[in-house]
Design an enzyme around this catalytic site. Structure first.
Site, PDB file in Angstrom:
ATOM      1  N   ASP A  81       0.847  -1.195   0.000  1.00 40.87           N
ATOM      2  CA  ASP A  81       0.000   0.000   0.000  1.00 40.87           C
ATOM      3  C   ASP A  81       0.881   1.244   0.000  1.00 40.87           C
ATOM      4  O   ASP A  81       1.741   1.412   0.867  1.00 40.87           O
ATOM      5  CB  ASP A  81      -0.887  -0.007   1.254  1.00 40.87           C
ATOM      6  CG  ASP A  81      -1.808   1.193   1.323  1.00 40.87           C
ATOM      7  OD1 ASP A  81      -2.988   1.055   0.962  1.00 40.87           O
ATOM      8  OD2 ASP A  81      -1.354   2.277   1.743  1.00 40.87           O
TER       9      ASP A  81
ATOM     10  N   TYR B  41       2.780  10.075  -0.207  1.00 41.11           N
ATOM     11  CA  TYR B  41       3.889   9.473   0.538  1.00 41.11           C
ATOM     12  C   TYR B  41       5.237   9.770  -0.130  1.00 41.11           C
ATOM     13  O   TYR B  41       6.280   9.597   0.490  1.00 41.11           O
ATOM     14  CB  TYR B  41       3.727   7.947   0.639  1.00 41.11           C
ATOM     15  CG  TYR B  41       2.520   7.457   1.386  1.00 41.11           C
ATOM     16  CD1 TYR B  41       1.661   8.321   2.074  1.00 41.11           C
ATOM     17  CD2 TYR B  41       2.220   6.094   1.415  1.00 41.11           C
ATOM     18  CE1 TYR B  41       0.547   7.845   2.739  1.00 41.11           C
ATOM     19  CE2 TYR B  41       1.113   5.610   2.095  1.00 41.11           C
ATOM     20  CZ  TYR B  41       0.276   6.485   2.749  1.00 41.11           C
ATOM     21  OH  TYR B  41      -0.823   6.006   3.408  1.00 41.11           O
TER      22      TYR B  41
ATOM     23  N   LYS C 284      -3.052   5.817  -3.793  1.00 39.70           N
ATOM     24  CA  LYS C 284      -4.138   6.733  -3.449  1.00 39.70           C
ATOM     25  C   LYS C 284      -3.905   8.072  -4.130  1.00 39.70           C
ATOM     26  O   LYS C 284      -2.779   8.576  -4.168  1.00 39.70           O
ATOM     27  CB  LYS C 284      -4.222   6.924  -1.926  1.00 39.70           C
ATOM     28  CG  LYS C 284      -4.248   5.628  -1.138  1.00 39.70           C
ATOM     29  CD  LYS C 284      -4.287   5.890   0.365  1.00 39.70           C
ATOM     30  CE  LYS C 284      -3.827   4.674   1.136  1.00 39.70           C
ATOM     31  NZ  LYS C 284      -2.373   4.465   1.085  1.00 39.70           N
TER      32      LYS C 284
ATOM     33  N   HIS D 213      -7.793   9.569  -1.485  1.00 33.19           N
ATOM     34  CA  HIS D 213      -7.114   9.525  -0.184  1.00 33.19           C
ATOM     35  C   HIS D 213      -7.905  10.198   0.938  1.00 33.19           C
ATOM     36  O   HIS D 213      -7.991   9.671   2.046  1.00 33.19           O
ATOM     37  CB  HIS D 213      -5.734  10.169  -0.316  1.00 33.19           C
ATOM     38  CG  HIS D 213      -4.753   9.683   0.695  1.00 33.19           C
ATOM     39  ND1 HIS D 213      -3.405   9.654   0.461  1.00 33.19           N
ATOM     40  CD2 HIS D 213      -4.910   9.203   1.946  1.00 33.19           C
ATOM     41  CE1 HIS D 213      -2.779   9.172   1.520  1.00 33.19           C
ATOM     42  NE2 HIS D 213      -3.682   8.896   2.441  1.00 33.19           N
TER      43      HIS D 213
END
Length: 267
Positions: free
Chosen positions: A34, A39, A64, A97
């Site tokens: 994931d 990120y 996401k 997200h």
């Protein structure tokens, strides 16, 4: 479940740290990873997968879409950029997200664009993350219940989110639990400690086993091989009804992730 029950989370892992974490996880048996645009580690995740030697067909990759890309013009181009970084033609699951109501995110428009990405073959499944009940219903009304694979939400023994969980499970939307260990806060819990002692296991494994027995998918992260293996082995633990009830009493409505501009009014 339409999605794997156990995967590796990569939140807050960057550069060589995330490369090593993903490669080690794949080496010890993980097959679901994931990540997310925000990120800033999709390229490193892609590199780790490529270097692991594990076939893409064996893997379940989730990413996401960040809020600034959640519009009809940018969603698909941003997903294509994510695919480039991840070195794959398609991911298995793409999520919105955050619902970001204070930023004016248009849920119908966003969900339609996400569905178009699915129809173009850029993602096998689509879903949502951090949506409350009203927003989940908006997503359902926008594209149809059959297209929403999961809602990824914060869940732990200290935040059990029962009202939202009940809604999702009643609609057969898979529940993905993130922050299942509450940033490690549950690891020192005496009730979890007593249960762990009974099973000759760790409190982390008990918390993960609790989530799995609730029917949630889990995506814990770790940078250490022994912890990655230990987390994975939580799947072998069977808690009794009495133990599950004891964990149910730990509810504190204690939320670890609640960004003001992004989060909804929680149920």
């Amino acid at each position: 479940m339409r999605i794997p029950a156990f995967g590796l989370g990569t939140f807050r892992l960057k550069d060589q740290v995330v490369i090593d974490s993903v490669k080690t996880a794949l080496d010890v048996g993980y097959r679901a990873i994931d990540t997310a645009q925000i990120y800033e580690n999709e390229a490193e995740v892609g590199q780790a997968i490529a270097e692991s030697g594990v076939s893409r067909s064996e893997l379940f990759i989730t990413t996401k879409i960040w809020t600034e890309n959640c519009n009809a013009e940018q969603l698909i181009p941003s997903l294509k950029e994510s695919l480039r970084k991840l070195r794959t033609d398609a991911v298995n699951l793409t999520l919105i997200h955050w619902p970001a109501p204070k930023l004016g995110l248009n849920i119908p428009e966003t969900m339609q664009a996400l569905l178009e990405a699915k129809q173009q073959g850029l993602t096998e499944l689509i879903g949502i993350s951090n949506f409350n009940i009203a927003q989940t219903q908006q997503a359902i009304d926008s594209i149809g219940l059959e297209h929403i694979a999961t809602n990824q939400i914060e869940l732990s023994p200290y935040l059990q989110n029962q009202t939202l969980v009940n809604f999702l499970q009643a609609h057969n939307i898979d529940v993905t639990s993130y922050m299942t260990l509450a940033y490690g806060k549950v690891l020192a819990d005496p009730v979890l400690g007593e249960i762990a002692a009974q099973h000759q296991t760790s409190t982390a494994q008990v918390a993960l086993a609790w989530a799995l027995q609730r029917g949630f998918a889990v995506i814990p992260s770790s940078t250490k091989r022994e912890h990655l293996i230990s987390n994975l082995n939580a799947q072998q633990i069977q808690l009794s009804a009495d133990e599950m009830q004891r964990i149910a009493t730990l509810e504190r409505n204690s939320r670890e992730v609640d960004p003001e501009q992004l989060a909804p009014a929680w149920d």
